[in-house]
Every structure is written in structure tokens, then in C-alpha cells.
Design a protein around this motif. Structure first.
Motif, mmCIF file in Angstrom:
data_model
loop_
_atom_site.group_PDB
_atom_site.id
_atom_site.type_symbol
_atom_site.label_atom_id
_atom_site.label_comp_id
_atom_site.label_asym_id
_atom_site.label_seq_id
_atom_site.Cartn_x
_atom_site.Cartn_y
_atom_site.Cartn_z
ATOM 1 N N THR A 293 -8.611 -33.451 83.712
ATOM 2 C CA THR A 293 -8.419 -34.623 82.862
ATOM 3 C C THR A 293 -7.865 -35.741 83.743
ATOM 4 O OG1 THR A 293 -6.094 -34.332 82.224
ATOM 5 C CG2 THR A 293 -7.717 -33.011 81.035
ATOM 6 N N GLU A 294 -7.739 -36.925 83.177
ATOM 7 C CA GLU A 294 -7.161 -38.038 83.932
ATOM 8 C C GLU A 294 -5.706 -37.786 84.290
ATOM 9 O OE1 GLU A 294 -7.639 -41.634 81.779
ATOM 10 O OE2 GLU A 294 -9.834 -41.602 81.855
ATOM 11 N N HIS A 295 -5.063 -36.889 83.543
ATOM 12 C CA HIS A 295 -3.642 -36.609 83.756
ATOM 13 C C HIS A 295 -3.415 -35.284 84.459
ATOM 14 C CE1 HIS A 295 -3.323 -39.981 81.127
ATOM 15 N NE2 HIS A 295 -3.717 -39.326 80.065
ATOM 16 N N GLY A 296 -4.459 -34.729 85.084
ATOM 17 C CA GLY A 296 -4.318 -33.457 85.779
ATOM 18 C C GLY A 296 -5.090 -32.363 85.079
ATOM 19 N N PRO A 297 -5.137 -31.162 85.667
ATOM 20 C CA PRO A 297 -5.906 -30.070 85.078
ATOM 21 C C PRO A 297 -5.235 -29.502 83.832
ATOM 22 C CG PRO A 297 -4.763 -29.329 87.051
ATOM 23 C CD PRO A 297 -4.542 -30.802 86.974
ATOM 24 N N ALA A 298 -6.058 -29.055 82.887
ATOM 25 C CA ALA A 298 -5.584 -28.407 81.657
ATOM 26 C C ALA A 298 -6.011 -26.947 81.692
ATOM 27 C CB ALA A 298 -6.154 -29.104 80.429
ATOM 28 N N LEU A 299 -5.182 -26.082 81.140
ATOM 29 C CA LEU A 299 -5.415 -24.638 81.185
ATOM 30 C C LEU A 299 -5.115 -24.045 79.821
ATOM 31 C CD1 LEU A 299 -6.139 -22.493 83.381
ATOM 32 C CD2 LEU A 299 -3.696 -22.106 83.637
ATOM 33 N N ALA A 300 -6.011 -23.198 79.325
ATOM 34 C CA ALA A 300 -5.819 -22.538 78.027
ATOM 35 C C ALA A 300 -6.548 -21.205 78.059
ATOM 36 C CB ALA A 300 -6.323 -23.422 76.888
ATOM 37 N N GLY A 301 -6.371 -20.418 76.992
ATOM 38 C CA GLY A 301 -6.999 -19.098 76.984
ATOM 39 C C GLY A 301 -7.314 -18.613 75.597
ATOM 40 N N LEU A 302 -8.058 -17.509 75.553
ATOM 41 C CA LEU A 302 -8.424 -16.893 74.277
ATOM 42 C C LEU A 302 -8.763 -15.432 74.507
ATOM 43 C CD1 LEU A 302 -11.822 -16.765 74.409
ATOM 44 C CD2 LEU A 302 -11.497 -19.200 74.058
ATOM 45 N N LEU A 303 -8.682 -14.662 73.443
ATOM 46 C CA LEU A 303 -9.098 -13.266 73.448
ATOM 47 C C LEU A 303 -10.338 -13.127 72.584
ATOM 48 C CD1 LEU A 303 -5.782 -11.225 73.038
ATOM 49 C CD2 LEU A 303 -7.166 -11.455 75.100
ATOM 50 N N ALA A 304 -11.381 -12.566 73.151
ATOM 51 C CA ALA A 304 -12.597 -12.291 72.384
ATOM 52 C C ALA A 304 -12.563 -10.834 71.969
ATOM 53 C CB ALA A 304 -13.824 -12.579 73.235
ATOM 54 N N LEU A 305 -12.490 -10.594 70.645
ATOM 55 C CA LEU A 305 -12.424 -9.235 70.125
ATOM 56 C C LEU A 305 -13.816 -8.786 69.715
ATOM 57 C CD1 LEU A 305 -9.255 -9.567 67.875
ATOM 58 C CD2 LEU A 305 -9.393 -9.052 70.302
#
Length: 635
Positions: A293-305
């Protein structure tokens, strides 16, 4: 008084200003309703926060909404809150700057300059609030500010996680965000501690080492592969995955390696490991994703069941992903299967040490993260310097000290009472590892001369990037200086800094020596005193305070007096590691004249040439004497 209500901090001013807000709202919109305390609590999902509030219809172009304006107990010293009362449930994820409660994010720090202390100010405040609300809603309805979803992704993803109501333990990440490509990483489940949770790491070895540094050697670790997907563009709310079939849209934004990475991480590739998992563990697929992003990298996650049995292994060719087997398609890209989103807390060195930084700092971050410092002495100066070097991002730190902690050390040391009788080097490294578990720290309970006689420790010392001696013992430092001068004639030796505090911590020095033309001995008088002392004291004031024990004494000073010297030494060390200082030179701290005179001392004639008039404590850089007749480095 109703349950959950409260009295304002300034009742007379509060109710007078609140009356002005109500009058001007009525003037502007004409159809306002004053809400009771119970209605305020229901509309804002708060309790005991607001004492006054109004609701009213508000038109923005062709859209009609219901707004609420509410006053906190510290009003008028804080601005009112504006809520979207209807229909905030739909708008919280669909439009930027609308919180789940319906509160609109309107006011920045500069807008706190609108205190409603008189009628004119109340009028201006109401005009400002409604104008700002109109601008925000108009931009929302026209999608003009849709890019804010990407620039402020972490806030909206957190709202998405709260909407899904997925109770989870903390998830930390050691992933290197600078590696911008999809890859297989490790997902570690940490148990055995009430604070344990989950960890994403580049590999199992790094993850296990981090977990043991934080939770102790008894932490239990279960590792499974996880997919890290690097997206070529930001993720908008319309593509937030709800079911497994939505992963196809996520893959469409990822790089070319994403499908292969998912294939390598699916449970079908680890069936043997799954059979060993404790009963009740889900057969899930952890997925982490990131983007710029313009403000730096973004990181997120999820679990696929995988789909539950009653959902069946239904698939749709519309979600087919080339390169995946039919079994994987049925398990993770079919119509069934739930997605559990989760937030990720970054604990990698790049974030903890530098908060990401910018491109101009990337080279310096890399140098520091790959640097190795050997610290000799973990006392009141050395322990504080060690803490600052770790916080600055120095990747490897070796600490040498043969002394044990005593109760008298506690007041000016990094460590506490729980470490009494423990070795200073070991206890300091352990304490710092708990705070900076991504770093490499080693505490050696030996004198430096003892360590040099052990081959593995000798190579560790002489192979470092910097040796920093903070013992403050002149004879030991001069001996170390002679040894390193001798080694320098046979092999390269690390840059070396000798740091110490002068009497009562009224001054301090950090000296970068040159073993060829400006060693430590060059700046020492024949009588074993420093030629360039910053302060002078009567001889009787240089005597240490005795304690009722044989040969035991100390120089009285506290942590506050030592801190400027420690921060100076740490900063000087960082500059040396980055190649920003030429040797030989010295960095000097001198306390305020009032502090020095309190101990019957004064600034030395040498220091006076560098000091500004009437200073309250200052730092300066000066050359270190180069003695052409030095019998150590010139012989």
C-alpha cells in the motif's frame, strides 16, 4: 440517575454548550430528536460514555440516512461524535471510515481546535460537523474514496474479523515482508502456556527458536505448512473471502506461483502428519497474504476449512484452478467449507526494530540486522547499551561478563531482583531474548581474556563486526588494547570502542580506536590517567564509597545519571557499524555545570574548548590523541 449515566467533568459549561449544539442543529436540519440516556446507549452500543445526543434525517444527493450527534463527558474540550444510525450495518464494510458501531471517522487531530465554549463556536462546530459528514458520505456513495480500503486495509480487515466473530488466540508473524513472492512457510501452534497462540515463520527452525525465547523451553510446538500469497494489488471488501469458493478470487490477485504454493500446503500432502495430531484438531489450511500500500505492506490471514460432511464435496467448474487435483478442488474450492479470517501481529525484526522504515533506510536496516557486536561488560552501562543495540536492530550480540548480579546493582541495572546471584551476561541475554526473540544473543560467563583462550569463543570475538568494552576498568581495557594491537598485525580485527563513565557519571566517553595509529594507550598519561578527561575533581572526591566488607566499594550514581552515557555509546556504536565514523575519534557527554559542581568538580580545560556556554548537558565529538611515540601501536 439512570444506570450507566455519569456527570460531565464541567457540568455548567457542558450543559450550556450542549444547549447551543441543540439549537444550531435544529436551525440547520429542522427535524432533530433529543435522545434519552437509554436510547443513546442502545444507538451507540456504549454505556456511560455519552450524556447528550440527538438524531435527525440527513440527505446527501439522492441518499437519505439517519445521523446521530453525541457529546462525551469531557465536552466541550473534545469534539462531538457523529454516528450513522441507519443503515450502518450495511455501510460498515461497504464504505470507508464507517466503524462497526456506526461512528464516522471525521475528525483528525487538527479538528480538536473547535471547542464549543460560546454560541458562535457552537454554530461553527455544527457547520463544520455537518459539512465534513456530507463530504465523507458523498465520497462514499460515489466510490471516490474506495482506495482508502486498501490504504487502511488493516482496520477494515479487523472489522471483518469481528463481524465473523471467530475467537482465536494471537497470531504472530516472523515472515520477511521484504520477500514479495508467494511461497510455502511454516504455521506453528504453540501450547503449554496460557499466553501461547500461533506463529507464522519462514521455517520451523526459526519459529521454534522464537517460541522458546518467548515462552521458555517447555513450550510445545505443532508445525504444519502454510501458504503465503503475495497479491499484485490490494484486496477490496467485495473480495473478502467468506467461503472456500471465494479463494478463487484471492488467487486471481496473486502472483503466478500462488496456485503451486496452495497445492504444496494442502492437507493431502501431509496425511501422515494429520494422523498424529491430537483428537479434535481441524484439518485446515492456513493462508497468509500480503500486498503493498502507499503506507507500507499489509499482512492478514485466514483458515480454509474443508466442507463438513453434510455439505458434500460439491464443486463448480467456475471456480476451477488449473494445476490442482480433483480431490483438492473438492476439499478447498468447492461450494462448501468455511473461511475464518484472522489478524496478524508482526513481530519480525524489520517491524520491531525499525517499524518498517522507508526505502532510504533499507540498506542501513540490512547492515544492522547482519551485524555482530561483542559486548564486554554487562554492568550498569553495558546492560543499557545492550538493550539499545537490540532495539536498534543489531542482529547478533555476544555478551561477556564473569560477575554475578548483586542487590546493590539493581537500582542502576537493566535486570531486577529475580536475577540476584545469576551471572550478568547470561541473565542479560535471557532478559533481552524475551523482549527481542527474533535476535541472536549469547551470554558467556567469562572474562574476555578467558574467552580468548577458548578457540570457539576466540573466533566469535575476533570475527565480530564490533568489540565494545564497557567495563570501565582502565587496566583491563589497556590489556585488551595491547592484545588487539598484537592480533591486528597478523589478521584483521573488529572495530573496537572503549566506553566508560567518569566520576559520578558527570561525564562519559566512547572512544573508537585505530590499532595502527591511535590506540587506547595513545590517549593515556604515564600516570595511568586519561589525557582528555572531561571533568576534574579534588582527589578526596574521587575516593569511592566504602561498604562494611573487605575491599568492597562503589561510585555513587543512579540510572538517570548513566542513561545519557548509555544512549551516547549505543548511538556511537550504530554509527560505527554503518561506517559513518572515522577512527580514531571519541564521543563525549558532559553533564550540566550545576551537577558537576554539586560534587565539587568542574569542567576540564580540555572539554571547555568544545562546550557551548551555559549548557544543560551536551554531547560532542573530538579526535582521540595519536601519539607518535606510543610504545604499543607505534613500536
Amino acid at each position: 440517575m439512570a444506570k450507566g449515566s455519569f456527570l460531565p467533568f464541567f457540568p455548567e459549561i457542558y450543559y450550556k454548550a450542549a444547549g447551543g449544539i441543540g439549537r444550531h442543529l435544529n436551525r440547520l436540519v429542522g427535524d432533530i430528536e433529543e435522545l434519552s440516556l437509554v436510547e443513546i446507549q442502545e444507538r451507540t452500543s456504549t454505556k456511560g460514555v455519552f450524556a447528550k445526543g440527538w438524531s435527525f434525517p440527513f440527505n446527501v444527493d439522492d441518499h437519505k440516512v439517519i445521523l446521530g450527534i453525541f457529546l462525551r463527558n469531557c465536552f466541550p474540550l473534545s469534539p462531538p461524535d457523529v454516528y450513522l444510525l441507519e443503515p450502518h450495518e450495511k455501510m460498515a464494510i461497504q464504505y470507508p471510515h464507517v466503524e462497526l458501531s456506526g461512528r464516522l471517522c471525521l475528525l483528525g487531530p487538527q479538528d480538536n481546535a473547535y471547542p464549543a465554549l460560546n454560541d458562535a463556536m457552537c454554530r461553527d462546530l455544527c457547520d463544520h460537523l455537518l459539512a465534513a459528514t456530507a463530504v465523507l458520505l458523498r465520497d462514499n456513495f460515489s466510490r471516490k474514496n474506495a482506495d482508502h480500503f486498501v490504504q487502511e486495509f488493516l482496520s477494515y480487515w479487523a472489522n471483518f474479523c469481528r463481524l465473523k466473530q471467530t475467537p482465536m488466540k494471537p497470531r504472530w508473524s516472523l515472515l520477511k515482508i521484504s520477500i514479495k513472492r508467494s511461497r510455502v512457510v511454516s504455521h506453528l501452534t504453540l501450547t503449554g502456556d496460557k499466553k501461547a497462540g500461533y506463529l507464522l515463520a519462514e521455517n520451523q527452525e526459526d519459529g521454534v527458536a522464537w517460541a522458546k525465547n518467548v515462552f521458555g523451553p517447555d513450550v510445545k510446538v505443532y508445525t504444519q505448512p502454510a501458504a503465503f500469497l503475495w497479491l499484485k494489488e490490494g484486496l477490496m471488501p467485495g473480495l473478502y473471502p467468506l467461503r472456500n469458493k471465494h479463494l478463487r478470487a484471492l488467487l486471481s490477485l496473486a502472483d503466478d506461483a500462488a496456485a503451486e504454493v496452495l497445492l504444496a500446503c494442502t492437507p493431502t500432502k501431509r496425511q501422515k502428519a494429520i494422523r498424529k495430531v491430537a483428537k479434535g484438531r481441524r484439518n485446515d489450511l492456513p493462508i497468509c497474504f500480503g500486498f503493498d500500500t502507499e503506507h507500507g505492506p499489509a499482512l492478514a490471514g485466514l483458515l480454509a476449512l474443508p466442507p463438513s460432511r453434510n455439505q458434500g464435496p460439491k464443486t463448480s467448474s467456475g471456480y476451477w484452478q488449473p494445476g490442482m487435483s480433483n480431490l483438492i478442488q473438492r476439499q478447498f474450492f468447492g461450494l462448501g467449507g468455511e473461511i475464518l479470517p484472522f489478524n496478524i501481529t508482526r513481530v519480525d525484526g524489520d517491524w520491531l526494530g525499525f517499524r518498517g522504515g522507508d526505502d532510504s533506510a533499507s540498506e542501513k536496516k540490512q547492515v544492522l540486522s547482519e551485524s555482530h557486536v561483542v559486548l564486554i561488560g554487562a554492568g550498569s552501562l553495558g546492560s543499557r547499551v545492550a538493550e539499545m543495540l537490540c532495539a536498534a536492530g543489531v542482529g547478533q550480540l555476544t555478551i561477556l561478563d564473569h560477575d554475578d548480579m548483586e542487590a546493590g546493582n539493581i537500582g542502576r541495572h537493566l535486570l531486577g531482583v529475580d536475577t540476584i546471584r545469576g551471572n550478568k551476561a547470561r541473565e542479560t541475554s535471557r532478559a533481552l531474548l524475551r523482549r527481542f526473540p527474533h535476535l541472536s544473543l549469547n551470554g558467556i560467563p567469562l572474562k574476555w581474556e578467558e574467552a580468548l583462550n577458548i578457540p570457539k569463543h576466540k573466533e566469535e570475538l575476533l570475527g565480530a563486526d564490533l568489540i565494545l568494552s564497557t567495563t570501565g576498568e582502565l587496566q583491563s581495557n589497556l590489556f585488551l588494547n595491547r592484545v588487539l594491537v598484537s592480533y591486528s598485525r597478523k589478521r584483521p580485527v573488529p572495530d573496537t570502542i572503549f566506553a566508560w563513565a567518569e566520576a559520578y557519571c558527570c561525564a562519559g566517553k566512547a572512544v573508537l580506536v585505530d590499532f595502527a595509529s591511535g590506540c587506547l594507550e595513545c590517549g593515556i598519561e604515564v600516570g595511568r590517567t586519561v589525557k582528555s578527561e572531561a571533568c576534574t575533581f579534588p582527589r578526596e572526591r574521587l575516593l569511592k564509597t566504602l561498604v562494611p566488607a573487605c575491599g568492597d566499594s562503589f561510585m555513587p550514581y543512579g540510572a538517570l545519571e548513566m542513561n545519557p552515557i548509555a544512549s551516547m555509546t549505543a548511538k556511537f556504536s550504530i554509527e560505527v557499524l554503518l561506517g559513518e565514523v572515522e577512527s580514531p575519534s571519541q564521543r563525549v557527554y558532559v553533564a550540566a555545570a550545576s551537577i558537576i559542581s554539586a560534587h565539587d568538580g568542574r569542567e576540564s580545560d580540555w572539554a571547555a574548548d568544545f562546550l557551548p556556554p551555559r549548557h544543560e548537558g551536551t554531547f560532542f565529538t573530538a579526535p582521540w590523541d595519536q601519539d607518535k611515540g606510543c610504545h604499543v601501536c607505534r613500536s
